[in-house]
Design a protein around this motif. Structure first.
Motif, PDB file in Angstrom:
ATOM      1  N   TYR A 160       0.447  -0.835   0.443  1.00 60.38           N
ATOM      2  CA  TYR A 160       0.538  -0.069  -0.059  1.00 60.38           C
ATOM      3  C   TYR A 160       1.104   0.892   0.150  1.00 60.38           C
ATOM      4  O   TYR A 160       1.899   1.089   0.607  1.00 60.38           O
ATOM      5  N   LYS A 199      -4.013   4.991   3.919  1.00 59.57           N
ATOM      6  CA  LYS A 199      -3.602   4.095   2.908  1.00 59.57           C
ATOM      7  C   LYS A 199      -4.737   3.673   1.657  1.00 59.57           C
ATOM      8  O   LYS A 199      -5.387   3.279   1.806  1.00 59.57           O
ATOM      9  N   THR A 200      -3.730   3.367   0.727  1.00 56.70           N
ATOM     10  CA  THR A 200      -4.377   3.645  -0.459  1.00 56.70           C
ATOM     11  C   THR A 200      -3.078   1.785  -1.242  1.00 56.70           C
ATOM     12  O   THR A 200      -2.379   1.657  -1.398  1.00 56.70           O
ATOM     13  N   VAL A 201      -4.201   0.726  -0.930  1.00 56.72           N
ATOM     14  CA  VAL A 201      -3.727  -0.471  -1.380  1.00 56.72           C
ATOM     15  C   VAL A 201      -3.558  -0.679  -3.002  1.00 56.72           C
ATOM     16  O   VAL A 201      -3.918  -0.093  -3.857  1.00 56.72           O
ATOM     17  N   THR A 202      -2.020  -1.745  -3.397  1.00 62.11           N
ATOM     18  CA  THR A 202      -1.361  -1.520  -4.713  1.00 62.11           C
ATOM     19  C   THR A 202      -1.391  -2.648  -4.801  1.00 62.11           C
ATOM     20  O   THR A 202      -0.512  -3.877  -4.326  1.00 62.11           O
TER      21      THR A 202
END
Lengths: 463, 463
Positions: free
Chosen positions: A103, A111-114
């Motif tokens: 993330y 948080k941005t999940v990647t």
């Protein structure tokens, strides 16, 4: 003398022209048969369906790779070839594990999940993963100019896109791939703790693309984990970094490098009638990445190569030279199969005159990429009119194929099938390389094109 | 004299060679710019995304077709062309309705549901549908040989497959399409009560493919309903008929033919600097079938044609001739837009020298199909080396495009873009003709290829 020579010359010209056109007519008929049979009664598509959907991704050393060996060996035996055998070869074994997770974390904790995919050969992260600030670079020069001061303790993010204005996408791939292959080794020099690489794809989507990487001479204790992120996430991360240079990236992966294991090249042969001791090879690689099912890379090349020999048997064509189909193991992360085949050929003093590989996807064939001398190039180009009805028009000098190149220097002609390249890297090494992306006719046209060149090389021999 | 001529000749050759190579260099630079801009800063893909996903299937006379007119008119106005206008044209309106339903019923009463699509222009079945025994035929001769005795009261099932061994799939389509277009009219002669047609596709799947049909001079009261079934269902039905010739087929469809309605061709123009009264046209058709979203047929051609003029504006290229983009309405079931454009051009005494259509899908371009005389053919073929870096290699004589052909006889050169044809009929006129099947680069390469030919025709003029 003069007057007596002319009739003789005319006679000679007559015979020679007549025999050329007779040959051309025979060749043209044979090519027509090969294409017609491949398109209306082909087997490559069914084989590929099984390899993709019943076996699936088959990374060297995996259970799936061993199933692929057994399946293709059994299918080759069904064809009634003169010989079918397995050539043992030790291959590296790397496994992805099951804990890939990443993330982006903004300075305020959002948080941005990647999506990530560990690069093949990468070391794992520590169990709890790593988190650090990100430094975006586009090439090794930029990395060096930033130096240890800016890199140490950070995650290096290689974000040079493939060049969209190149017509052959393979050239665009070549121009961007050093980031994936050597990015970690380079970043380690300046104290980076991890590496992210923009996926080698020309498509703007969310699928990360894996692929081989190497630590070069980096000592084992200093190796840092490396992963690919999708082109869409790479653009997103890059945009975000401009707004929030302090953001952090977290990733965790538990891939593992094991001891080498025993595997095999799968080989089948039709023994030549006139030159049984001169070999011509057609092949692709049996292993694939573990994500997707490896339909285009290189299930297509494997089943097209098998189809070449099946077509010859079906049409009752008895080649002058011994023709082998070789399904190479471990192209993706070691090339051990290709190296082993060349080594054994040399050790046994086998004369190889021609090798043809298909490893650029199962798309509409456009021609060949040739590594040979001027005489052979001229001979092959003289066959262009025979290929014209099938819209085959490229007879370029260039890279042939990874698995057959170890024979270079001990072989007259190396050739790679050149399919249309536009869609290949959209799916290459990603979860989207699946059987659904295969068009039956395109696959079959490729097989017929390969069979046609093999027939002509067998008929006229290498120079 | 002799001695004086030679230097003059050398001088002439020198000048002429120099100017040829200077032109070639200029042209080569311009083509490079067109391809680079289309591939790295293109607009066709975004336009097509909107047309496919925000508007969707747009059969003539539908709300979607009218939205497509408004959308493309607005987008052309954004380009800053010299003129943008709508050309009114009355179009047929046929609607599918919502009750298509079919099954195979075995003599013991077992029912197998089958996908159907009414053919465009078909009459509906009676409200309760029709059910009858099925007679399978492969061509009109076979139909005639069976005659009224075997056909009367039955459903005729046309099941001639497209020929798989033809390399151009368009030829295979041409060889099978009379079943769809005239099957009902032919079967009516022998008292059939309905017609089923094997879908015109080379793919073995469950998707039926629609398309235009005509009753010819069959009186209205005698017209029978016609529908397509998928290739898979056609094979299944054919197999079953061998086991159970008494089986029955049931189908119901409530399609409707309405009065003609007003619609439009959408036209944009860059007025020529040197020959404002000589016109060159680039176009595709704005309507599509109602199933799928018409991305390949012919959203691709529409947006590629718009892109040609956008590229010229973007590169600040000021054409000598007046160049028009024409988005034709109603190619699929009437060709009224193409007929209207040609009629108006004639009525206004407009001199048209060149027209280029893209209506064979948005796949990798391979070249052009040309309807012209020898002098123009030779000129266009002399440009082949300029196209070589872009892998454009076909400059064939042949069918150009349905919408521009009504100008034939009043125009010097008609050209159709020839994309790779392998995948086209897999999706053509079916629910699978969707934006997901479009590859951005392939679409863009097509647009650049069209722009390149338009640039060369504008620069050198038609013969």
């Amino acid at each position: 003398m003069k007057t007596r020579l002319i009739p003789a010359l005319i006679f000679f010209l007559f015979i020679s022209t007549a025999s050329i056109s007779q040959n051309a007519a025979q060749d043209s008929t044979m090519l027509k048969k090969l294409y017609t049979t491949a398109l209306s009664d082909g087997k490559a598509y069914d084989w590929l369906d099984y390899l993709s959907n019943q076996i699936g991704g088959r990374l060297s050393g995996s259970f799936e790779a061993e199933r692929a060996v057994k399946y293709t060996e059994a299918e080759l035996k069904e064809l009634g070839l003169d010989k079918v055998w397995l050539q043992p070869v030790m291959v590296p074994k790397w496994t992805r594990g099951f804990k890939e997770y990443a993330y982006i974390e903004s300075p305020s904790g959002e948080k941005t999940v990647t999506n990530i995919l560990a690069l093949g050969g990468s070391v794992p992260t520590p169990n709890l993963g790593i988190k650090a600030e990100v430094v975006e670079v586009h090439n090794f020069e930029e990395l060096a100019s930033l130096g240890r001061q800016k890199i140490e303790g950070k995650i290096v993010f290689f974000n040079r896109p493939m060049q969209p204005d190149l017509i052959h996408t393979g050239h665009a791939y070549g121009g961007a791939s050093n980031q994936r292959y050597s990015g970690a080794a380079e970043a380690t020099k300046y104290g980076a703790i991890g590496v992210l690489v923009r996926s080698l794809s020309l498509k703007n989507d969310s699928a990360p693309h894996t692929g081989a990487m190497s630590y070069g001479d980096t000592p084992e204790s200093k190796r840092i984990p490396a992963a690919a992120i999708s082109t869409k996430d790479a653009d997103y991360l890059s945009g975000l970094l401009k707004l929030e240079p302090q953001l952090q990236f977290y990733f965790k992966q538990n891939c593992k490098i094991w001891d080498d294991v025993l595997s095999y090249n799968v080989i089948g042969e039709i023994t030549g009638t006139t030159y049984p001791d001169k070999y011509m090879v057609v092949g692709g690689h049996l292993d694939s990445w573990d994500v997707g099912d490896g339909a285009h890379d290189d299930g297509a090349g494997v089943t097209q190569s098998m189809e070449v020999l099946r077509l010859f048997k079906k049409l009752n064509y008895k080649p002058k030279h011994s023709i082998r189909v070789v399904l190479f193991m471990n192209e993706e992360n070691g090339l051990r199969g290709g190296l082993k085949y060349a080594e054994e050929a040399k050790r046994k003093n086998e004369t190889h005159v021609f090798a043809l590989e298909s490893d650029s996807g199962g798309f509409t064939p456009r021609g060949f990429s040739l590594e040979t001398d001027d005489a052979n190039l001229a001979q092959i180009r003289s066959w262009a009119p025979l290929f014209e009805p099938y819209l085959i028009h490229l007879f370029d000098e260039g890279y042939s194929g990874a698995d057959i190149r170890p024979m270079k220097g001990n072989i007259n002609v190396l050739a790679g099938l050149q399919p249309d390249s536009q869609r290949y890297f959209d799916i290459h090494h990603s979860a989207n390389d699946t059987f659904e992306q295969i068009n039956k006719r395109e696959l079959e046209l490729g097989a017929a094109t390969m069979a046609s060149l093999m027939y002509l090389m067998d008929t006229y021999g290498a120079k």
